[in-house]
Design an enzyme around this catalytic site. Sequence first.
Site, mmCIF file in Angstrom:
data_model
loop_
_atom_site.group_PDB
_atom_site.id
_atom_site.type_symbol
_atom_site.label_atom_id
_atom_site.label_comp_id
_atom_site.label_asym_id
_atom_site.label_seq_id
_atom_site.Cartn_x
_atom_site.Cartn_y
_atom_site.Cartn_z
ATOM 1 N N ASN A 9 35.454 40.573 91.179
ATOM 2 C CA ASN A 9 34.383 41.214 91.932
ATOM 3 C C ASN A 9 34.701 41.378 93.415
ATOM 4 O O ASN A 9 34.224 42.310 94.058
ATOM 5 C CB ASN A 9 33.094 40.401 91.788
ATOM 6 N N ALA A 12 41.589 41.520 94.030
ATOM 7 C CA ALA A 12 42.504 41.560 92.889
ATOM 8 C C ALA A 12 43.618 40.555 93.125
ATOM 9 O O ALA A 12 44.053 40.336 94.261
ATOM 10 C CB ALA A 12 43.080 42.957 92.721
ATOM 11 N N TYR A 87 32.029 35.495 70.024
ATOM 12 C CA TYR A 87 30.980 36.140 70.814
ATOM 13 C C TYR A 87 30.352 37.262 70.000
ATOM 14 O O TYR A 87 31.069 38.057 69.377
ATOM 15 C CB TYR A 87 31.604 36.702 72.093
ATOM 16 N N ASP A 96 37.931 38.447 82.042
ATOM 17 C CA ASP A 96 38.435 37.239 82.698
ATOM 18 C C ASP A 96 38.023 35.991 81.926
ATOM 19 O O ASP A 96 38.797 35.029 81.792
ATOM 20 C CB ASP A 96 37.952 37.176 84.146
ATOM 21 N N THR A 172 17.429 23.892 109.445
ATOM 22 C CA THR A 172 17.316 24.909 108.397
ATOM 23 C C THR A 172 18.696 25.299 107.871
ATOM 24 O O THR A 172 18.876 25.513 106.657
ATOM 25 C CB THR A 172 16.585 26.152 108.936
#
Length: 244
Positions: A9, A12, A87, A96, A172
């Site tokens: 994402n 590469a 699956y 992947d 915070t």
Amino acid sequence: MNLIIDIGNTCAKLVCFDGDEVIEEQRVDKGEYGLLDKFCKKYTFERGIYSTVVDIPQDFEKKIKGLPFPMLEFLSGITPVPIVNKYRTPKTLGSDRLAAAVAAVWLQPGRNVLIIDVGTCITYDYVNAAGEYKGGNISPGPTIRFRALNQFTGRLPFVDREGVTPPFGNTTITAIRSGVIRGVKYEIEGYVRRFLEKYPDLYVYLTGGVHLGMRFKEKFPIFADDFIVPRGLNRILQYNEKNM
């Protein structure tokens, strides 16, 4: 030598394999596609394989397909693999994730293996001792969690993951960072504990592009391997070599 291209994402990975041995890795960010030419001039590749979880630019795909040696495109649910894929929707399984499962069966034959990949998403994939990929889960990665806290609230800032993570934040910034990073750690620990209850011989691979520097107090059977996906792709390439 084999060229492995693992397109994720955010970037590469170009990996050179000599047999089963990793020789070199080169990360390529978006727009740096010219690095592929340089990498290929450095080694004498005989064949290669590429896998992607995103739609890649046409010019990059053209470069890959124009290389002067055979390149196999790995398509989940289509390209033959040396394991049993259980699956229910094999064509929707991330390439992947399947490649990592192939590597796990090859590296740890006859064992139950959990692969945890921490990247843009966190994936948990399980392969049983019979060499069957049984499935897995997908969870938001650290960066997605940081962005979500910023984008879906009115005043919370976007926080970088680098920095201190006290048990309880006293600002915070530290509250967000500790909440995300420690939350990821506790999530991973929870998965490992649950699997160990069912599979005492469990072997766990921790991989991915996001390094969180996590330390586990318990002696979990967790082993880091940054090349679990490229190893799987290399194994798939070897498995399909005679058909190229």
